[in-house]
Design a protein around this motif. Structure first.
Motif, PDB file in Angstrom:
ATOM      1  N   UNK A  87       1.009  -1.312  -0.017  1.00 54.89           N
ATOM      2  CA  UNK A  87      -0.035   0.191  -0.024  1.00 54.89           C
ATOM      3  C   UNK A  87       0.772   1.333   0.007  1.00 54.89           C
ATOM      4  N   UNK A  88       2.192   1.275   0.550  1.00 58.07           N
ATOM      5  CA  UNK A  88       2.990   2.227   0.386  1.00 58.07           C
ATOM      6  C   UNK A  88       3.168   2.819  -0.782  1.00 58.07           C
ATOM      7  N   UNK A  89       3.404   1.656  -1.794  1.00 57.35           N
ATOM      8  CA  UNK A  89       3.841   1.969  -3.374  1.00 57.35           C
ATOM      9  C   UNK A  89       2.672   2.138  -4.125  1.00 57.35           C
ATOM     10  N   UNK A  90       1.550   1.792  -3.768  1.00 57.65           N
ATOM     11  CA  UNK A  90       0.274   1.949  -4.773  1.00 57.65           C
ATOM     12  C   UNK A  90       0.099   3.327  -5.186  1.00 57.65           C
ATOM     13  N   UNK A  91       0.155   4.429  -4.307  1.00 53.02           N
ATOM     14  CA  UNK A  91       0.096   5.681  -4.523  1.00 53.02           C
ATOM     15  C   UNK A  91       1.036   6.252  -5.540  1.00 53.02           C
ATOM     16  N   UNK A  92       2.319   5.800  -5.110  1.00 50.71           N
ATOM     17  CA  UNK A  92       3.573   6.083  -6.226  1.00 50.71           C
ATOM     18  C   UNK A  92       3.151   5.425  -7.647  1.00 50.71           C
ATOM     19  N   UNK A  93       2.636   4.375  -7.701  1.00 47.53           N
ATOM     20  CA  UNK A  93       2.515   3.571  -8.965  1.00 47.53           C
ATOM     21  C   UNK A  93       1.265   4.301  -9.761  1.00 47.53           C
ATOM     22  N   UNK A  94       0.366   4.807  -8.891  1.00 42.42           N
ATOM     23  CA  UNK A  94      -0.762   5.453  -9.618  1.00 42.42           C
ATOM     24  C   UNK A  94      -0.312   6.822 -10.373  1.00 42.42           C
TER      25      UNK A  94
END
Length: 358
Positions: A87-94
């Motif tokens: 979940x820490x990387x999903x915002x970055x991925x978006x």
């Protein structure tokens, strides 16, 4: 200490998210911001930061004293963190997806999410296809950066894609067939550069099937064709010399006549000065050595023909004569030096034996 390390990693993630958001909102500075972010995550981790960050995040990261490159970069730690805390990387991925068409976006994705793509469940095949294609493109870009600078900053990324993806069928099946083929072709081009040719036999055993294999040949043919194309693109002399020195690994491979001829023509193009490759003297000699080693049949006729064509270009005669004279002088010098050393040792040996008897 564990909470402190987690806080540091979360702070790094938030900083990456902030820079991506800023790049998304700024058309004029977008390229510059993405380039700066890429440079930041590719930086080497200093000793103080390593002690703090790796305290709880060292799973999957080899200790520095056991690594081939003795270099630990931020992208390795973050890629491992995004697997543990998706979940820490999903915002970055978006945010990266929204910047998909921009330069350095695929590079950043490949560095930060190469582990996530294979170790975190994805939503669907369409998402997997998009991400796997971006991974291959981004990895290609960063490996070429290493080529142009003659460094090994992204060795860990290459090792992961080779040893933990390409050589593991269960992992490879998580990406599309097309991306898997592209990944193998990519790894073929950079295997010699990253000194992983000791895995060539296993690599060829896992090579995927291509639709046009009945025309091209087997895995060895695909590998050599990609390697030949890579040689023709190299412009950095130390890198080209490194490739030529590692081509001995091709001895014993069963190749089609067309593939063998292609490789021979590529090597031969590096043996003469001038266009289209304009090789240096060191490259020419290395190419001759490799060519004679891989294709010993016709060795002497090739050299005679090369000498004949060399005589057709008088402007190369002075440099050729000078190099020939210097080679002769060095040969005579080392011969005389070796003769003097041998004579001195022979003179000392009887005296030593006489003293030992007394």
């Amino acid at each position: 200490m564990r909470a402190r390390a987690a806080d540091h990693l979360e702070a790094l993630s938030l900083e990456i998210e902030r820079k991506l958001q800023k790049a998304l909102n700024s058309n004029s500075q977008r390229l510059q911001l993405l380039q700066q972010l890429f440079a930041d995550i590719a930086l080497k981790v200093d000793d103080r930061a390593r002690d703090v960050i790796l305290s709880t995040n060292d799973d999957g990261i080899a200790p520095v004293d056991e690594r081939e490159d003795t270099r630990l970069c931020f992208y390795e730690i973050l890629a491992n963190h995004f697997v543990k805390v998706p979940e820490s990387g999903r915002r970055i991925l978006d945010l990266i997806v929204q910047l998909w068409s921009q330069s350095f976006a695929a590079n950043i994705f490949a560095l930060l999410f190469h582990r996530w793509l294979f170790e975190v469940p994805l939503d669907g095949k369409e998402v997997s296809l998009r991400y796997s294609s971006a991974l291959v493109q981004g990895a290609t870009n960063v490996f070429w950066i290493d080529i142009q600078t003659n460094t090994r900053h992204f060795l860990s990324l290459y090792n992961y894609l080779l040893e933990e993806v390409a050589l593991v069928p269960d992992q490879l099946s998580k990406i599309s067939v097309q991306a898997g083929r592209g990944l193998f072709l990519l790894l073929s081009r950079f295997m010699l550069f990253y000194d992983q040719d000791h895995l060539l036999a296993s690599f060829l055993e896992h090579f995927p099937t291509f639709p046009n294999s009945f025309l091209v040949g087997g895995p060895a043919d695909y590998y050599v064709i990609e390697l030949t194309d890579q040689l023709q693109k190299l412009k950095v002399e130390p890198v080209l010399l490194h490739y030529l020195s590692r081509l001995t690994i091709l001895q014993g491979l069963e190749l089609r006549m067309s593939t063998s001829t292609r490789l021979k023509a590529c090597l031969y193009s590096f043996t003469s000065p001038g266009g289209p490759t304009y090789p240096t003297r060191a490259v020419r000699h290395a190419a001759w050595n490799t060519l004679d080693l891989l294709f010993p049949v016709g060795r002497y006729p090739r050299h005679v023909i090369s000498l004949f064509f060399r005589l057709l270009y008088p402007w190369y005669w002075p440099s050729s004569c000078w190099n020939f004279i210097m080679t002769c002088v060095k040969t005579v010098y080392y011969y005389i030096l070796n003769l003097i050393v041998s004579s001195w040792e022979n003179m000392r040996r009887p005296n030593h034996q006489r003293m030992h008897r007394d």
